[in-house]
Design an enzyme around this catalytic site. Structure first.
Site, PDB file in Angstrom:
ATOM      1  CB  VAL A   1       7.802  -1.971   0.848  1.00 31.51           C
ATOM      2  CG1 VAL A   1       6.467  -2.093   0.131  1.00 31.51           C
ATOM      3  CG2 VAL A   1       8.916  -1.701  -0.151  1.00 31.51           C
ATOM      4  CB  VAL A   2       3.718   0.646   3.949  1.00 38.40           C
ATOM      5  CG1 VAL A   2       2.597   0.480   4.973  1.00 38.40           C
ATOM      6  CG2 VAL A   2       4.753   1.638   4.457  1.00 38.40           C
TER       7      VAL A   2
ATOM      8  CB  ILE B   1      -0.956   0.021   1.212  1.00 39.59           C
ATOM      9  CG1 ILE B   1      -0.179  -0.113   2.517  1.00 39.59           C
ATOM     10  CG2 ILE B   1      -2.023  -1.047   1.086  1.00 39.59           C
ATOM     11  CD1 ILE B   1      -1.050  -0.011   3.761  1.00 39.59           C
TER      12      ILE B   1
ATOM     13  CE  LYS C   1       7.433   3.030   7.508  1.00 40.02           C
ATOM     14  NZ  LYS C   1       8.015   4.318   7.991  1.00 40.02           N
TER      15      LYS C   1
ATOM     16  CG  ASP D   1      10.271  13.000   4.826  1.00 39.08           C
ATOM     17  OD1 ASP D   1      10.322  13.887   3.953  1.00 39.08           O
ATOM     18  OD2 ASP D   1      10.171  11.787   4.573  1.00 39.08           O
TER      19      ASP D   1
ATOM     20  CB  SER E   1       7.486   3.152  -0.042  1.00 35.63           C
ATOM     21  OG  SER E   1       7.316   4.380  -0.716  1.00 35.63           O
ATOM     22  N   GLY E   2       7.838   3.906   2.976  1.00 33.76           N
ATOM     23  CA  GLY E   2       8.224   4.865   4.003  1.00 33.76           C
ATOM     24  C   GLY E   2       9.687   5.212   3.920  1.00 33.76           C
ATOM     25  CB  SER E   3      11.865   7.096   6.250  1.00 28.60           C
ATOM     26  OG  SER E   3      11.650   6.323   7.423  1.00 28.60           O
ATOM     27  CG  PHE E   4      13.034   1.705   7.454  1.00 25.16           C
ATOM     28  CD1 PHE E   4      13.196   0.334   7.515  1.00 25.16           C
ATOM     29  CD2 PHE E   4      12.063   2.274   8.255  1.00 25.16           C
ATOM     30  CE1 PHE E   4      12.415  -0.452   8.353  1.00 25.16           C
ATOM     31  CE2 PHE E   4      11.297   1.507   9.097  1.00 25.16           C
ATOM     32  CZ  PHE E   4      11.458   0.138   9.148  1.00 25.16           C
TER      33      PHE E   4
END
Length: 799
Positions: free
Chosen positions: A500-501, A493, A515, A622, A495-498
């Site tokens: 995939v979500v 669904i 995540k 961010d 992606s984040g800072s480090f």
């Protein structure tokens, strides 16, 4: 009018503001531009000659005419009801003319004051009475007063005076408090409402007065029959010059010198003058005139101007070459001179530029306006508080030792480990889940969270909390693999800072977002993944707020690092604003101005909690629309703390991280260029999000389709906002705003413009933003005029 003098014994204010000198030009205040209500008549001190005469214009009484005697030169003038008074150059004489509307010819003047030894510094003509300040003593002297007219106490000194209908107010020279006197009862009301609030300026209108206070905001007191006290867009240092009539008020914006007017039952429109810059403004009872910056000519508008109503076309008068200030010796200018001064003044004389000044803290007063919401709390500790901190520290140390002992002896609470809502201390250790695998890989590590007593690190001054559990569960990799159908692409669904979500459904039925840190990374990337994982786990384990995403749990096995969050079923704000352009989806609940303002407010509240109520404060680093998530009820959650940092004072103590991080289009240019981080970097990011909400444009987009040069939403929207043309750049997916929504949207636009200032010191705090967005939402509901009222009536408790 001279600028208010700073108290000599006062300490510097917490923040040095760049504030244009608060010279005020209004009904009853001395300037080089003045108006009289009868006819009406507009007058100005002419430039370019050895003698600065007074030139006037009356649309109903003969056009343009010269008012002053042929041998007289004037430094300032002031207008009242059918009268005008002038202060001759040097200050030894004051002349007045009456019945201005009766003829266009040269009128007979009356000498009101004449002295070879005592000089008048300033004059202020009200309805019919005249007051001034004497040079040397700074005492006020008044003429043309009735027997019932009360005078200021003998011996009291003032830094400036301004007159309304039947009253005069001055700024006390030894305390910066407003003191008023007169004959109609308004003086007592205005003075009592201001109290001993420290002020930088004061301006009188018909039956009210306004001024700029010690925090740079406009404060208005007195009668409010027509909304003349309801100041819009009232951010700190928003305005530098004020001008008041009987039923309305006007101000010049500090950043671009455009004019904003309010009152007169909301009938004032800025369409005719919204994009023009002004040096001075002067108001009659129900109209305003301004001296334009580009050519020093005069423009008038308002319901009392003969061209029609407040919404009619403004009239450009045949009064060119009016001085923007008195001509003085160049050596007396401390802040530079006005451009083309050699063409405005005669000989070596020049017109001084208004000064940038540093706000000062006035001497202690017996009563003050409730202080504005300031975050974080002061670093200065009282002795009692210091003792409390020491005792608390000892207790914390004992509790810490006890916790370590319990962990050391192997005491466990069942199968799952927990992270308390505290700031963690992170150390390298072997994993308890899979020790053999961990030892075989020197790069793998786990984190041991030492419990430090959750009471110490709970929110302070934060008010009621949402009922979230204070624990973060530890899940096994097998549990989360099953919940995500083996991390299938169908479950992805975002992606984040480090990583995939993925969407997941736990065995107990809970829907979550998981995540997963990227696998198979090189050493540097693996270390960055570890850092982001540790950061999010640390921050989300200890912060709880209804507008921050809630951490459910985590998993760390071998090189796998996963975080489990509550699931946001309505996705990211970014998708609702931008993805529908490509997929032609149907309309969204986000397609209303009220909903967009609500989203902006809730996001600002979440960030405000991080800056002002988390202990220690947190800088997100961010802020962007893809990190603003929407739950099933369309309530906002700010997410992704992988880049966040902690600091002692987020608005003052600049940090220097190893490198500037963030997202292109949202990253603070000051942070990117100088590598100095404060909470104002988050303010910039939120400002970009506000512009996205207003325009529907991405942070970086191609204006003109494929092949066009990319541009930022800041460069696209801010010039239109500054020119008063926000409607041209508003998102077409949202239905046109009605009157209330239009006022609210303009307030949001003005707030966004300040958020994206290049320098952090010129941006508002997150608390200021919350206040403005609360006003905007109230306007949409029809419960407010969008003004910034006294902060004493505003809740300052985080939700």
């Amino acid at each position: 009018m001279t600028a208010p003098s700073s108290p000599s014994s006062s300490a510097s204010f917490l923040i040095a503001f760049s504030l244009l000198s608060t010279a005020a030009h209004s009904l009853g205040t001395g300037s080089t531009l003045a108006v009289s209500d009868s006819s009406p008549v507009v007058c100005g001190v002419s430039s370019g000659q050895s003698l600065h005469s007074v030139k006037c214009f009356s649309p109903t009484a003969g056009g343009t005419f010269t008012l002053s005697p042929p041998t007289a030169s004037f430094s300032s003038i002031s207008g009242g009801s059918g009268s005008l008074c002038g202060l001759r150059t040097g200050g030894h004489n004051v002349l007045c003319w009456d019945d201005l509307g009766s003829s266009g010819s040269i009128l007979t003047f009356k000498r009101i004051y004449n002295s070879a030894t005592s000089v008048v510094d300033a004059i202020a003509l009200g309805g019919s009475h005249l007051c001034g300040l004497l040079n040397g003593t700074n005492e006020s002297i008044c003429w043309r007063v009735r027997r019932s007219f009360s005078l200021p106490p003998k011996g009291e000194t003032f830094s400036q005076v301004s007159s309304g209908f039947g009253f005069t107010c001055g700024l006390s020279a030894n305390g910066s408090a407003v003191r008023c006197w007169g004959s109609n009862g308004v003086a007592e009301i205005v003075q009592n409402e201001f109290g001993d609030m420290p002020m930088l300026s004061v301006v009188a209108g018909g039956y009210h007065a306004c001024g700029i206070n010690a925090t740079g905001q406009v404060v208005c007191k007195g009668r409010n029959d027509y909304g003349q006290l309801d100041v819009p867009f009232n951010l700190p240092l928003e305005y530098s010059v004020l001008s008041l009539g009987a039923r309305h008020s006007c101000a010049i914006r500090r950043l671009n010198n455009t004019v904003v007017c309010w009152g007169d039952d909301g009938s004032y429109s800025q369409k005719e003058v919204g994009g023009l810059a002004f040096e001075l403004i002067a108001s009659g009872a129900n109209f305003t005139c301004g001296l334009m910056t580009n050519n020093f000519s005069v423009l008038c508008w308002g319901s009392g101007w003969p061209t029609g109503s407040a919404n009619s076309t403004a009239q450009l008068l045949p009064l060119a070459g009016i001085l923007p200030g008195p001509c003085v010796d160049a050596g007396s200018c401390h802040c530079g001179i006005v451009a083309l001064s050699q063409n405005l003044c005669y000989g070596d004389s020049v017109v001084c530029s208004r000064c940038d000044i540093e706000l000062q803290t006035p001497p202690a007063l017996t009563h003050q306006e409730p202080p504005p919401k300031i975050c974080p709390p002061s670093k200065v500790l009282s002795k009692k508080l210091l003792v409390f901190v020491i005792v608390g520290s000892v207790g914390t140390f004992i509790g810490l030792c006890t916790a370590i002992y319990i962990l050391w002896t192997g005491s466990r609470l069942g199968r799952k480990k927990v992270h308390n809502s505290v700031q963690p201390t992170i150390t390298k250790a072997n994993s308890n889940n899979n020790s053999s695998n961990s030892n075989s890989n020197p790069l793998s590590r786990s984190t041991t969270i030492r419990r430090q007593g959750s009471r110490i690190m709970r929110r302070q001054r934060s008010g009621p909390s949402t009922k979230h559990a204070d624990r973060a569960e530890e899940f096994s990799l097998a549990e989360l693999t099953a919940a995500t159908n083996f991390f299938s692409l169908e479950n992805k669904i975002g992606s984040g800072s480090f990583g995939v979500v993925f969407f997941g459904k736990l065995s107990d039925g809970r829907e979550v977002a998981i995540k997963r840190g990227e696998t198979g990374l090189k050493l540097k990337k693996l270390q960055e993944k570890e850092s982001a994982f540790d950061s999010e786990l640390a921050f989300l384990s200890r912060v709880h707020h209804r507008h921050l995403v809630r951490l459910v749990g985590y998993c760390e096995e071998n090189n796998e690092r996963l975080l489990v969050y509550e699931y946001m079923s309505n996705g990211a704000l970014y998708d609702h604003l931008h993805k529908r352009d490509d997929s032609n989806k149907s309309s969204s609940p986000v397609d209303s101005w009220k909903m967009r303002i609500k989203i902006a407010l809730e996001a600002a509240k979440g960030i405000e909690y991080l800056h002002c109520y988390a202990v220690p404060p947190i800088i997100h680093r961010d802020i962007k629309s893809s990190n603003i998530l929407l739950d099933a009820n369309w309530s906002v959650r700010v997410s992704d703390f992988g880049l966040s940092l902690m600091g002692s004072d987020p608005y003052q103590d600049g940090q220097r991280p190893s490198k500037a991080v963030g997202t292109v289009g949202y990253i603070d240019p000051e942070y990117y260029g100088l590598n100095v981080l404060t909470a104002k970097s988050d303010v910039y990011g939120l400002g970009v999000v506000l512009l996205e909400l207003l325009t529907g444009k991405r942070a970086i987009f191609k204006n003109g389709g494929e092949g066009a040069t990319p541009m930022s939403v800041v460069d696209y929207a801010v010039p239109a906002i500054m020119a008063g043309e926000l409607a041209k750049v508003l998102d077409k997916k949202v239905p046109p705003a009605d009157v209330r929504e239009g006022e609210a949207v303009e307030l949001v636009g003005n707030t966004a413009m300040h958020c994206v200032n290049l320098e952090g010191k010129d941006r508002p705090t997150m608390s200021d933003i919350v206040l403005n967005l609360e006003r905007a939402l109230a306007v949409c509901d029809g419960s407010s005029h969008g003004s910034i009222s006294s902060r004493s009536s505003i809740s300052v408790v985080a939700e």
